[in-house]
Write an enzyme that holds these catalytic residues in place. Structure first.
Site, short mmCIF file in Angstrom:
data_model
loop_
_atom_site.label_atom_id
_atom_site.label_comp_id
_atom_site.label_asym_id
_atom_site.label_seq_id
_atom_site.Cartn_x
_atom_site.Cartn_y
_atom_site.Cartn_z
N HIS A 122 58.12 -25.04 -40.35
CA HIS A 122 59.48 -24.44 -40.22
C HIS A 122 59.34 -23.22 -39.46
O HIS A 122 58.66 -22.49 -40.03
CB HIS A 122 60.21 -24.61 -41.38
CG HIS A 122 60.74 -25.80 -41.81
ND1 HIS A 122 61.83 -26.54 -41.19
CD2 HIS A 122 60.26 -26.82 -42.62
CE1 HIS A 122 62.07 -27.67 -42.04
NE2 HIS A 122 61.02 -27.92 -42.74
N ALA A 169 38.29 -33.78 -51.93
CA ALA A 169 39.59 -33.83 -52.67
C ALA A 169 39.96 -32.57 -53.29
O ALA A 169 39.39 -31.42 -53.28
CB ALA A 169 39.45 -34.65 -54.29
N THR A 174 42.98 -25.95 -42.59
CA THR A 174 43.75 -25.05 -41.89
C THR A 174 43.01 -25.03 -40.42
O THR A 174 43.79 -24.18 -39.61
CB THR A 174 43.57 -23.77 -42.63
OG1 THR A 174 42.49 -23.20 -42.84
CG2 THR A 174 44.53 -23.85 -43.96
N LYS A 175 41.83 -25.26 -40.40
CA LYS A 175 41.20 -25.23 -38.96
C LYS A 175 40.52 -26.25 -38.64
O LYS A 175 40.09 -27.37 -39.69
CB LYS A 175 40.40 -23.89 -38.96
CG LYS A 175 39.21 -24.04 -39.93
CD LYS A 175 38.28 -22.65 -39.92
CE LYS A 175 37.46 -22.65 -41.18
NZ LYS A 175 36.97 -21.28 -41.14
N ARG A 189 36.33 -25.03 -46.02
CA ARG A 189 34.90 -24.61 -45.25
C ARG A 189 33.91 -25.88 -45.08
O ARG A 189 34.06 -26.51 -45.99
CB ARG A 189 34.29 -23.40 -46.09
CG ARG A 189 33.86 -23.73 -47.43
CD ARG A 189 33.29 -22.64 -48.15
NE ARG A 189 32.64 -22.92 -49.60
CZ ARG A 189 33.42 -23.17 -50.67
NH1 ARG A 189 34.80 -23.44 -50.66
NH2 ARG A 189 32.57 -23.60 -51.68
#
Length: 205
Positions: A122, A169, A174-175, A189
């Site tokens: 959003h 888990a 994010t990358k 990581r």
């Protein structure tokens, strides 16, 4: 210009057409869309199992397909309202997953429980407008073949998870994750990679 192109370029007609497919302020398409339109627009392979309590918020103006022998377990939600959702062959979408397109899942992928993979964000930059009025941005998620995504993982928009990778888990991805890697943590990581020369998994920390 095609009929679909004409509708897309006419704001009022587009709004009317959208209302006919989906009730205002809702994500689930109308019953007539699910019964009469979707079967002709979406592809379902052989031996596919979509459990009874799956919420299929799929519309005909974006693509949805699921390959042979794949399964979507109960209490999951599949939404292609803002982007295509493609699931390959022999893949499992476990219980209570949320998949919001654009998302592409390869072959032989395991999604455990309570995973969120959303290609949608959003917009929020205008502080004088409610966030829900500022529209959305999308960026495609790709999960390549043979991956295992653990329980309670979040995969954010625009991420690619490479072939035969494992996401532990609770990880927030994010990358991008390279192929043949193990990722953990928030933010994620890499803690292991497969070394082709040594023919084994090597710790990276």
């Amino acid at each position: 210009m095609s009929v679909s192109g004409y509708i897309r370029n006419n704001a009022r007609l587009k709004k009317l057409f959208h209302w006919m497919l989906i009730p205002t302020n809702q994500a689930r398409p109308r019953l007539w869309v699910r019964i009469f339109l979707n079967p002709f627009y979406h592809h379902k392979g052989r031996n596919v199992i979509i459990r009874r309590w799956v919420r299929m918020d799929v519309v005909p103006f974006n693509h949805f397909s699921i390959g042979n022998n794949s399964v979507i377990e109960d209490f999951s939600t599949i939404n292609n309202g803002v982007g295509d959702v493609v699931i390959g062959e022999n893949s499992l979408v476990g219980m209570s997953n949320v998949i919001i397109g654009p998302v592409k899942i390869g072959d032989n992928v395991i999604f455990a429980q309570n995973i969120v993979a959303s290609g949608l964000n959003h917009n929020y930059t205008d502080i004088y407008q409610p966030i829900h009025k500022q529209g959305v941005t999308v960026a495609s998620i790709t999960i390549e073949d043979d991956c295992w995504i653990g329980a309670n993982v979040v995969v954010t928009a625009g991420v690619t998870i490479g072939k035969h990778s494992v996401i532990a888990a609770g990880t927030v991805v994010t990358k991008d994750v390279p192929p043949y890697s193990v990722a953990v943590g928030n933010p994620s990581r890499i803690i292991k990679k497969y070394d082709e020369n040594q023919k084994q998994w090597i710790k990276t920390y």
